[in-house]
Design a protein around this motif. Sequence first.
Motif: not given
Length: 214
Positions: A129-130, A147-150, A166-170
Amino acid sequence: MTLGLVVVGCGGHGREVTTIVQAVNEAAERPLWQLVGVVDDRPSEVNLKRLQRLDVPYLGPIDRLRDAPGELHHVVGIGDPRVRRTVGRRIDSYGIPAASLVHPDATIGSDARWGPGFVAFPGARVTTNVTLGRHVHLNQNATVGHDCTFADYVSVNPLAAVSGECHLAEGVLIGTTAAVLQGLRVGRDSTVGAGACVVRDVPDQVVVKGVPAR
């Protein structure tokens, strides 16, 4: 059908990408990509000699892609995510699609999605779920939890670990052996230094390092 592919950048990162192309072709029933060569605006003599040792042609500056045939694809072999963004957008303006490469020794779990230009280096591990954006690079033995979103143009360097949710922004760069703990956010164009441990959210456009990261 085998498609033509050009790697952008003949530095170390770009040359590593050329070996991923080779590994992908060797693992497939038939070659997926024809590695046409490498473009780079300012290659050093040392890097040109190293590229020659790999038997990969140097094609000239990036603008050579302006008149490339329609079936040609590209992948940006540049480690710095902000430079990769600049170059990637430049090539997008030429209308040349970006290829995604997953080394056969990388592991991608269920319901993992990625955008064009994604590169998974050998030993990279993505669980489930990435969601990974355009031109995201996961270097050797980097791990990405559930469940990470990059966002686009993220780099996770060798042996770094990003925990679940975790969420890593642009434009984020996670340095070698760094860790980002569960459920945290790293802001746009921020850098997590090598060996750091992130225990709280990181704002935009900062550099954090140490244990805990500050």
